[in-house]
Design a protein around this motif. Structure first.
Motif, PDB file in Angstrom:
ATOM      1  N   ILE A  16       0.963  -1.427   0.020  1.00 55.74           N
ATOM      2  CA  ILE A  16       0.008   0.454  -0.139  1.00 55.74           C
ATOM      3  C   ILE A  16       0.566   1.176  -0.117  1.00 55.74           C
ATOM      4  N   HIS A  17       2.220   1.538   0.745  1.00 57.39           N
ATOM      5  CA  HIS A  17       3.004   2.027   1.120  1.00 57.39           C
ATOM      6  C   HIS A  17       3.985   2.510  -0.933  1.00 57.39           C
ATOM      7  N   ARG A  18       3.951   1.578  -1.234  1.00 53.12           N
ATOM      8  CA  ARG A  18       4.403   1.637  -2.265  1.00 53.12           C
ATOM      9  C   ARG A  18       3.605   2.621  -4.092  1.00 53.12           C
ATOM     10  N   ILE A  19       2.571   1.387  -3.405  1.00 57.74           N
ATOM     11  CA  ILE A  19       1.100   2.503  -4.866  1.00 57.74           C
ATOM     12  C   ILE A  19       0.917   3.707  -4.160  1.00 57.74           C
ATOM     13  N   GLN A  20       0.287   4.131  -2.580  1.00 59.79           N
ATOM     14  CA  GLN A  20       0.132   5.553  -3.033  1.00 59.79           C
ATOM     15  C   GLN A  20       1.905   6.380  -3.312  1.00 59.79           C
ATOM     16  N   GLN A  21       2.948   6.351  -3.222  1.00 59.44           N
ATOM     17  CA  GLN A  21       4.041   6.871  -3.139  1.00 59.44           C
ATOM     18  C   GLN A  21       4.503   6.603  -4.839  1.00 59.44           C
ATOM     19  N   GLY A  22       4.118   5.466  -5.747  1.00 60.23           N
ATOM     20  CA  GLY A  22       3.633   5.537  -6.745  1.00 60.23           C
ATOM     21  C   GLY A  22       5.059   4.994  -8.124  1.00 60.23           C
ATOM     22  N   HIS A  23       4.633   3.888  -7.391  1.00 63.26           N
ATOM     23  CA  HIS A  23       6.774   2.999  -7.289  1.00 63.26           C
ATOM     24  C   HIS A  23       5.868   1.503  -7.849  1.00 63.26           C
ATOM     25  N   LEU A  24       4.712   1.508  -7.580  1.00 65.15           N
ATOM     26  CA  LEU A  24       3.255   0.511  -8.168  1.00 65.15           C
ATOM     27  C   LEU A  24       2.095   0.497  -8.492  1.00 65.15           C
ATOM     28  N   GLU A  25       1.751  -0.185  -9.801  1.00 62.04           N
ATOM     29  CA  GLU A  25       0.162   0.583 -10.150  1.00 62.04           C
ATOM     30  C   GLU A  25      -0.218  -0.203  -9.804  1.00 62.04           C
ATOM     31  N   SER A  26      -1.426   0.905  -8.837  1.00 61.01           N
ATOM     32  CA  SER A  26      -2.782   0.002  -7.980  1.00 61.01           C
ATOM     33  C   SER A  26      -3.287  -1.085  -8.688  1.00 61.01           C
TER      34      SER A  26
END
Length: 109
Positions: A16-26
């Motif tokens: 969730i942190h990685r997604i919110q930081q834009g490092h992963l696609e949702s």
């Protein structure tokens, strides 16, 4: 069991942190997968002992249920759970809070 649930919670929080930081696609979880998962969870949550063993065992189950609730809340944005499941989790949280308040009232009087 608690260590496994804590590990799952950490993994979920990390993604969730990685997604919110834009490092992963949702991620969009497959609807059939999440539907089956939610149906299974709805039937067994909150976990409880088959037989009333002791107050210590009750506390252990409450802790497990709290961690499951935390994981569910982290994932709720991606799995679009039905309102009835949210209600079940909120009822559990209310129960735990009321139990703690009653415990404090009894022990302070």
């Amino acid at each position: 069991m608690l260590n496994i649930l804590r590990s799952i919670d950490l993994v979920v929080a990390f993604f969730i942190h990685r997604i919110q930081q834009g490092h992963l696609e949702s991620p969009l979880l497959d609807q059939s997968f999440s539907s089956v998962l939610l149906k299974k969870l709805l039937v067994v949550f909150p976990l409880s002992p088959m037989h009333h063993l002791s107050e210590k065992d009750d506390d252990r189950y409450i802790i497990l249920n709290i961690v499951i609730t935390e994981i569910f809340m982290h994932l709720s944005e991606w799995i679009c759970p039905p309102a009835v499941l949210f209600e079940k989790f909120l009822t559990f949280v209310e129960y735990v809070l009321l139990e703690k308040v009653c415990f404090l009232c009894v022990n302070t009087s």
